[in-house]
Design an enzyme around this catalytic site. Structure first.
Site, PDB file in Angstrom:
ATOM      1  N   HIS A 184     -10.963  -6.218   9.227  1.00 24.38           N
ATOM      2  CA  HIS A 184     -11.835  -5.900   7.884  1.00 24.38           C
ATOM      3  C   HIS A 184     -12.875  -4.896   8.283  1.00 24.38           C
ATOM      4  O   HIS A 184     -14.008  -4.992   7.618  1.00 24.38           O
ATOM      5  CB  HIS A 184     -12.180  -6.909   7.278  1.00 24.38           C
ATOM      6  CG  HIS A 184     -11.104  -8.063   6.682  1.00 24.38           C
ATOM      7  ND1 HIS A 184     -10.342  -8.802   7.527  1.00 24.38           N
ATOM      8  CD2 HIS A 184     -10.420  -8.145   5.491  1.00 24.38           C
ATOM      9  CE1 HIS A 184      -9.327  -9.341   7.137  1.00 24.38           C
ATOM     10  NE2 HIS A 184      -9.243  -8.816   5.656  1.00 24.38           N
ATOM     11  N   GLU A 242       0.863  -1.268  -0.093  1.00 27.76           N
ATOM     12  CA  GLU A 242      -0.071   0.035  -0.171  1.00 27.76           C
ATOM     13  C   GLU A 242       0.781   1.353   0.075  1.00 27.76           C
ATOM     14  O   GLU A 242       0.571   2.090  -0.761  1.00 27.76           O
ATOM     15  CB  GLU A 242      -0.989  -0.211   1.169  1.00 27.76           C
ATOM     16  CG  GLU A 242      -1.997  -1.023   1.029  1.00 27.76           C
ATOM     17  CD  GLU A 242      -1.676  -2.481   1.601  1.00 27.76           C
ATOM     18  OE1 GLU A 242      -2.744  -3.367   1.350  1.00 27.76           O
ATOM     19  OE2 GLU A 242      -0.676  -2.845   1.899  1.00 27.76           O
TER      20      GLU A 242
END
Length: 658
Positions: free
Chosen positions: A464, A397
């Site tokens: 998540h 990322e």
């Protein structure tokens, strides 16, 4: 030291000498000024001048270079007027950062130089993005980025090299192995013989060059640069050199063994090259004096100009105005023709239409290409736009966010999909320290949208399910958007992509396939920073966003006697403070609902805002309803207990009865 002067012509031999001498003469003057207390800090590159001179004389002026704070020769090679450099170091107006950053922490599009940030690593990924833009436009250009051997220990180094290799980007990764990371020697930094050896692990060509031999630097870099322009690919180059002064002057060099320092002093790149030129009758003592006098006179003239420049002046209004690039958004009205579609489809429509309109827009993320992303938002995009513009990325990322920044620097736009908003922590540094600060620092915009699938209520557990908007509303320079309805999602995402500033765009996963709206079929914008008053009432102002809007609508439907102003914020930064304050002044009571945990969230700041500006209008305490201060649990019963939704109805009724 041996210099193969037969490999270069006499004119180039002198050019290389002057390219090294000028930064050395400037540095000697800076060190004098430092001892006199006329400047506060200096990062010396004495002994490393051959690298910048040899590299830069192989780059075209329209090719980007990303230097470190010890690469004065990069800036002088681009012939940046010295008074501008001096004013930059003095924090004056003709510098490049308006006094907001110091030394070499700046960039300039005029000279195609992109300065470092103190976190070192992100600039490597930025170079990837700049090079990607060149490659997408089929331009025969390369990008050169510098780092030290210390920076090669950072994850950003490995991520950037991996991305560059996978995508075959024309980037020269120039590592100045100068012996020490501040005071830490190389044997305590890595356990391989050469940094260049790491190229094998990335399937990348690599070279080791004597960084103190300017002829070797120039001739080998000439071969490399000409080859990369014709056959785009990344190359790792390790320059063996040494830092003969402290990390900065206050650090000193007591940690360096005397014999090691003596060895490298004998390998001084300028003194040895001078002797070789004189032995070859290419340079005389008079030439050496003439060049030195010329540079000293230039320094004297430009220092006088810089010293006479007035101290920088500003105002609160000017400082605030430069946090973002000034942008007057076009109002693109929604059509009357609509389709009743899901939230997830509205996001997909917005992306597809933006890709059709903006041919310089690139979507990047894990599995976004053929697979269509884990939520299938970009499904079918490859068929229309190709894998060059819809790019699968490795799991890195930080490098991808940095590459998006590089695309923006090189006149492109980027949308980065975080597979889950939780994973943004792996890309946090370039978001908050590069994207957010770059316009304020040197007037460069970050035309980047980071999409953030977020939120609980779907049994996805601690990694998540977070809704972490408060990580970014705290950071000046970022815009934060959080829609609750499909029509808003489309209009706001289009606005975010149109906006040249960095936008964190939150998309609640529980709304993807549960929320449907009548969504206009055309390419339209919804203004960022404008809240939406969904219901009008007289008892309470209920302020929320995202999934909280739907929780509030459910509670109000079950309690028809409650008279509530329901405000959907839609944007958290910029925040529609006027909508909030005018509502609270009318109702006299406020409840702020957020899915985020209790401490340090958006609700706290809005509560403080209301308490300050609406104190005399309040008829009760400002109430906040939040989720529990725990990680998000997996089991359904635990998640229900965790979420603010379970406490909203009671809090709303209690406040109404206060």
């Amino acid at each position: 030291m041996e210099f193969q002067l037969d490999k270069i012509n006499p004119t180039k031999a002198i050019d290389l000498y002057r390219g090294m001498l000028k930064p050395r003469v400037i540095e000697n003057k800076m060190l004098t000024l430092l001892r006199q207390g006329k400047i506060s800090k200096w990062f010396s590159g004495i002994g490393q001048e051959a690298i910048a001179a040899g590299v830069m004389q192989n780059l075209n002026n329209d090719e980007y270079v990303l230097p470190m704070h010890r690469n004065l020769g990069v800036f002088t090679s681009r012939e940046i007027p010295l008074y501008r450099l001096f004013e930059q170091w003095q924090g004056k107006a003709n510098g490049f950062t308006k006094g907001r950053d110091r030394s070499f922490h700046f960039g300039t599009q005029e000279y195609h130089v992109v300065g470092m940030i103190s976190h070192l690593g992100p600039q490597l990924g930025v170079a990837d993005g700049i090079a990607l833009a060149h490659k997408l436009r089929n331009e025969k250009k390369l990008t050169a980025v510098f780092t030290g051997e210390g920076g090669t220990s950072e994850g950003d180094f490995h991520e950037a090299l991996n991305v560059a290799s996978v995508w075959q980007l024309p980037v020269l990764f120039c590592v100045e192995n100068n012996g020490y990371g501040l005071s830490t020697p190389t044997n305590e930094q890595y356990n391989c013989e050469n940094i260049a050896d790491r190229g094998v692990g990335y399937g990348m060509e690599s070279h080791i060059i004597d960084g103190n031999n300017v002829v070797e630097v120039f001739t080998k870099m000439k071969e490399i640069t000409e080859s990369v322009r014709e056959n785009p690919r990344p190359i790792l180059i390790e320059f063996k050199t040494f830092r003969r002064r402290g990390h900065e002057e206050a650090s000193g060099t007591k940690y360096v063994p005397e014999d090691l320092m003596a060895y490298w002093e004998k390998r001084d790149p300028i003194e040895n090259y001078e002797k070789a030129l004189m032995d070859a009758d290419l340079l005389t003592k008079d030439d050496q004096k003439k060049f030195t006098d010329e540079f000293n006179e230039e320094i004297k003239t430009h220092l006088k100009k810089a010293n006479n420049a007035p101290p920088i002046e500003s105002s609160i209004e000017k400082e605030l105005a430069d946090v973002y690039q000034n942008f007057e958004p076009k109002n693109l009205p929604a059509s009357t023709e609509t389709n009743h579609i899901r939230f997830v489809d509205a996001i997909s429509e917005a992306l597809k239409m933006a890709m059709q309109k903006n041919h310089n827009l690139v979507i990047m993320g894990q599995d976004v290409a053929d697979y269509g992303g884990v939520f299938k938002i970009t499904e079918g995009f490859v068929d229309e736009f190709g894998k060059e513009r819809v790019r699968n990325t490795p799991i890195c990322e930080s490098a991808i966010v940095s590459a998006a920044m590089g695309l923006s620097i090189n006149k492109m736009k980027a949308v980065v999909e975080m597979q889950f908003g939780d994973f943004v922590s792996s890309g946090f540094n370039p978001i908050v320290n590069y994207l957010a600060k770059i316009h304020y620092r040197w007037n460069q915009n970050a035309d980047v949208v980071v999409r953030m699938p977020c939120g609980a209520g779907v049994g996805a557990g601690p990694f998540h399910s977070q809704t972490n908007e408060a990580w970014f509303t705290k950071t000046p320079g970022l815009k934060v958007v959080y829609p609750a309805f499909a029509d808003d999602a489309k209009g706001l995402l289009i606005s975010a992509i149109e906006d040249p500033n960095p936008v964190m765009f939150f998309e609640h996963k529980a709304l993807y396939r549960s929320q449907r709206s009548d969504v206009p079929t055309n390419y339209y914008t919804t203004e960022l920073g404008k809240a939406n008053l969904l219901k009008e009432g007289s008892q309470i102002s209920l302020i929320t966003f995202g999934a909280g809007v739907h929780w509030a609508l459910d509670v109000l439907e079950n309690n028809p006697d409650l008279s509530v102003d329901l405000i959907d914020l839609r944007s958290l930064s910029p925040l529609d403070t006027e909508a909030i304050l005018s509502s609270v002044r009318k109702t006299g009571k406020a409840l702020i609902l957020q899915e985020d945990t209790s401490f340090g969230g958006v609700a706290s700041d809005i509560s403080a805002l209301i308490s300050k500006h609406c104190f005399e209008s309040l008829d009760g305490p400002v109430e906040t309803v939040t989720s529990l201060p725990t990680p998000v649990p997996f089991a359904g019963q635990l998640e229900d207990q965790f979420l603010a939704k379970s406490r909203l109805e009671k809090a709303l009724i209690d406040l109404a009865n206060y």
